[in-house]
Design an enzyme around this catalytic site. Sequence first.
Site, PDB file in Angstrom:
ATOM      1  N   TYR A 138      10.868  48.683  46.817  1.00 19.92           N
ATOM      2  CA  TYR A 138      11.232  47.269  46.915  1.00 19.92           C
ATOM      3  C   TYR A 138      10.191  46.510  46.102  1.00 19.92           C
ATOM      4  O   TYR A 138       9.054  46.353  46.537  1.00 19.92           O
ATOM      5  CB  TYR A 138      11.181  46.871  48.390  1.00 19.92           C
ATOM      6  CG  TYR A 138      11.732  45.519  48.785  1.00 19.92           C
ATOM      7  CD1 TYR A 138      12.218  44.609  47.858  1.00 19.92           C
ATOM      8  CD2 TYR A 138      11.782  45.158  50.128  1.00 19.92           C
ATOM      9  CE1 TYR A 138      12.729  43.389  48.262  1.00 19.92           C
ATOM     10  CE2 TYR A 138      12.287  43.938  50.541  1.00 19.92           C
ATOM     11  CZ  TYR A 138      12.758  43.055  49.604  1.00 19.92           C
ATOM     12  OH  TYR A 138      13.267  41.837  50.013  1.00 19.92           O
ATOM     13  N   LYS A 166      15.068  48.462  44.684  1.00 16.63           N
ATOM     14  CA  LYS A 166      15.596  47.124  44.874  1.00 16.63           C
ATOM     15  C   LYS A 166      14.646  46.180  44.164  1.00 16.63           C
ATOM     16  O   LYS A 166      13.489  46.036  44.548  1.00 16.63           O
ATOM     17  CB  LYS A 166      15.670  46.764  46.364  1.00 16.63           C
ATOM     18  CG  LYS A 166      16.468  45.470  46.563  1.00 16.63           C
ATOM     19  CD  LYS A 166      15.893  44.516  47.546  1.00 16.63           C
ATOM     20  CE  LYS A 166      16.569  43.157  47.366  1.00 16.63           C
ATOM     21  NZ  LYS A 166      16.030  42.106  48.189  1.00 16.63           N
ATOM     22  N   VAL A 213      21.863  43.347  45.698  1.00 16.53           N
ATOM     23  CA  VAL A 213      21.423  43.104  47.068  1.00 16.53           C
ATOM     24  C   VAL A 213      21.105  41.610  47.201  1.00 16.53           C
ATOM     25  O   VAL A 213      19.959  41.224  47.389  1.00 16.53           O
ATOM     26  CB  VAL A 213      20.171  43.967  47.387  1.00 16.53           C
ATOM     27  CG1 VAL A 213      19.841  43.923  48.885  1.00 16.53           C
ATOM     28  CG2 VAL A 213      20.362  45.406  46.953  1.00 16.53           C
TER      29      VAL A 213
END
Lengths: 311, 311, 311, 311
Positions: A138, A166, A213
Amino acid sequence: MTFPAPLTGVVPPVCTPLTPEREVDVPSLLRLVDHLVGAGVSGLFVLGSSSEAAYLADRQRRLVVESVVGHVGGSLPVLAGAIDMTTPRVLDHVASVTAAGADAVVVTAPFYARTHPAEIARHYRLVAARSPVPVVAYDIPVAVHTKVAPDLILGLAADGVLAGLKDSSGDLAGFRAVVTGARTRPGITGFSVLTGSELVVDVALALGADGAVPGLANVDPHGYVRLHGLCRAGDGEGARAEQERLCALFGMVGVGDTGRMGRNASALGAFKAALKLRGIIDCPATAEPQVPLSADEVQRVEEFLAGAGLL
Amino acid sequence: MTFPAPLTGVVPPVCTPLTPEREVDVPSLLRLVDHLVGAGVSGLFVLGSSSEAAYLADRQRRLVVESVVGHVGGSLPVLAGAIDMTTPRVLDHVASVTAAGADAVVVTAPFYARTHPAEIARHYRLVAARSPVPVVAYDIPVAVHTKVAPDLILGLAADGVLAGLKDSSGDLAGFRAVVTGARTRPGITGFSVLTGSELVVDVALALGADGAVPGLANVDPHGYVRLHGLCRAGDGEGARAEQERLCALFGMVGVGDTGRMGRNASALGAFKAALKLRGIIDCPATAEPQVPLSADEVQRVEEFLAGAGLL
Amino acid sequence: MTFPAPLTGVVPPVCTPLTPEREVDVPSLLRLVDHLVGAGVSGLFVLGSSSEAAYLADRQRRLVVESVVGHVGGSLPVLAGAIDMTTPRVLDHVASVTAAGADAVVVTAPFYARTHPAEIARHYRLVAARSPVPVVAYDIPVAVHTKVAPDLILGLAADGVLAGLKDSSGDLAGFRAVVTGARTRPGITGFSVLTGSELVVDVALALGADGAVPGLANVDPHGYVRLHGLCRAGDGEGARAEQERLCALFGMVGVGDTGRMGRNASALGAFKAALKLRGIIDCPATAEPQVPLSADEVQRVEEFLAGAGLL
Amino acid sequence: MTFPAPLTGVVPPVCTPLTPEREVDVPSLLRLVDHLVGAGVSGLFVLGSSSEAAYLADRQRRLVVESVVGHVGGSLPVLAGAIDMTTPRVLDHVASVTAAGADAVVVTAPFYARTHPAEIARHYRLVAARSPVPVVAYDIPVAVHTKVAPDLILGLAADGVLAGLKDSSGDLAGFRAVVTGARTRPGITGFSVLTGSELVVDVALALGADGAVPGLANVDPHGYVRLHGLCRAGDGEGARAEQERLCALFGMVGVGDTGRMGRNASALGAFKAALKLRGIIDCPATAEPQVPLSADEVQRVEEFLAGAGLL
């Protein structure tokens, strides 16, 4: 369920509805999950930044994962954030969320401590070695104040340490380097490259991203699912028009930019106000110490919803 | 015990010795505490940045507070960090460390989330309302990426929300504003203004600070206690000489600045190597994912100790 | 010539070849201009960051504009940077470059001084009021440490203060806000939205940009002109492949990332080494105090050229 | 005159009074110089940040140096800023200000371009090699976004490249490293270590600084000269009281902190308003594009003057 390799499509970072007393409002959470699943999302990301993971006590985090995993029953993958400062603390969250049934964990670079790229790599290797499920990096410099370099991501992907990324860095050029590298570097297969942007999903998909996302997908999951479909169908003009509609809708995150509160409070307050206005959750409260939106600011959220055809 | 108002003198942020398996080494921790108390420190700060609090699991944090509080038996105040991202998570740590006997809690501004001054104030008010012991603000922008403004600190002090400040901002002008304000503003009494600097303790005391919380005091507590004494006695020249000796010793934190590791790893690795070399702790391991010092780097730590007359 | 409204296509920020004594090498500069014009670029941007404008004395800046304007003789528009700290100093550069024949001036936000958005707006209004040619905003936070907000740009565009934007911010979402706003806001016509990126030109054009100002176009103008053509023809796959070839070529900017020099020195050194290797300029020297590339680093530049089919 | 080695005492960074048309108001400038010299300052620093050098055109900069040098006639040293982005441009300013009679030049690290420590060192070496007068380093990260490391400063001092440091970094620990190093490192003699702070002059002198360059000394030179004298006399309590009076006075720089303007505009606007209120200059105008203070804000400046006993 087995984590898809790669995971594609729209994977909303699921907001965490709270009661007025700031406890997790499970019925609202499950209605929100139904709203997302019904729109055709391909996975759910709980305990991310848009989920206010940074504001949830450990018992609340566990409750969120258990509730969502139990509700969707393996029908689609559930990724769970294991957001904490360093390796030992992240590992405790990994144990907790995987015990609760998460299909993958999402892990940032270390924060609070000042960290070196070698330590970021070490962090991911140690976490992956102890995690029973795949680890997704992330990259969110605005929160952790470190940018994870594309080469570091790709090296860890080639070694099987990371299953995906992500990217919430806002750096599309670096994101492209990961996309291209994941396609061309020897030893990398099934790596999921996901953008965390709300605003450039169309072009991220055009340059090869697997999925998105976007926090705003809580408010308008149908829009992002439609956008994803248009991109996959090669309808550039249609995608751009849908993306521009969503960009306009995203303007709601600024309703609180009046000097009274921080950016998190304004954005999450707007998302939750919109979910309340759309009848999906019961209470728009955000976690402490965030300042709540005023009635006027909620009114402006309503105007954004109306402008996007959502009321 | 009752928290002093104000707390004065040297209050070391106590390092957390670890075993090779990265568990808390309680015997070494207690030897370190004896070393500090024997040197004449006036309080102990556990679970701060120099204690690697960011790297300790919750059960390890509890063990540290219980061990130290049990060992010192009320003979001097024990402050405990409650370091976490936001109010709900900090409150859980407050409950834990005060149950374990801490005499005060030390709390940073929120981090990870992007925070507004109004939210920092709200954070401290909520924490203080629920804490059974006094709350000390911990201003450490290098870790939390927010500076807590002097006026905000002083306003909370005047309202009885904060009992003190540990300033690790490096901004001596802002620190002075708090020192002066704490002395002159109506409604503030007994507020403890403590510098977190290793390098300007003499001048911080000269401009009115109550005390110091220097990480290097783990390695040379006698030096900082002597420095504090010289300052209180008005011996400016003597204080400056002692401070300069300690500044030279502090150079050890840079032994790992060779591009292989981060600043935390280098500084904490040096402190722990020095404590091992001085025979106080058994193992110099730092927590994961910090890169350990090399043998050459440990050799340089030894040279710093020798240069300061500590071997 | 009249400045196009909007300016479209590829507008290279023209490198400034120097002699070994660090004087402007006019013959090399004109060969470079011929190389660019011959490849089909639609404008030239002199005295930008890639031109080392920050390193050129005033007399050198004037010589560059006079030489290029005189050489191209109105066959395509010449934009000139007026890069300096504040309004009064920028105005002197505006007077100088327009006297030398520039068709537009390119102006950053104020720097060195700490500046407020209201002062950025005031800066552009004052410059535009005194400039005989259109003013293009140059958003380059990495250099000036301020981001010019999309709304501020659009407000100035609607008021006729700005004729265009060169965006080197790396923030594609903000760039899109300007692109969309320039198309939809009342009162804005002919505003040129140009990306300064080398790496996401395809997607910038896809979301509506008018053109691109990539430093790497000095080295491979044919590539960027081809990329622009593929985008305009709607050949997304072809554009992506060409863009990815250029992304790989851009890797050359990192040859000096070995800890010996800054990023400017590495990138500009690589561009100039490539231009020398391609036989376009005589000497690869960069301006002082930039550290020059080593022979090994130049060898790596050659490998990047070979990899992109340019040798 | 010969530049003192070291330069000690109070060396105000002289404000540049402007006419309403933003031209240099020479009569006001000379009255300001008389005001400073009459108070007992030991040198004058023109064309620094407080002089709005970043906002002055080249002809204005020359006029300032010529006017001040001509006026003081060698009675005290005049240092002149040569503030520009890189070596070639700085060298032009060095030539100009030394032709106009400056006794030393004050030079920052390069800015706008992203610069490496090796390039900062190269910059100073090249400037010193071509400057007919001593070169003083100006460490001002808030403006140039690079911190010049103490070791780099000391290395250049030992090599005779630098004659002094004006430290506006706010990092007192780093400043102390230069002070101590300048006293103890072989090969360094007569190096001037000057703090640019308004707020910690007492402690900077206590730890060994040679002098101070506080912008607020424009408004109250007598105060800073008195403070310097108290420090030299070893009267710590007296010095602290005087410093605290000056700290309170310095609060005036925040009168414009209401969201309408930047920090430079507020601080310089306040200094100039105070100089006008004290009858020293004719017009409080600051240079473009700074936003001017409102009447209310000027009223608050007056209250600060009254509070410090200056009206």
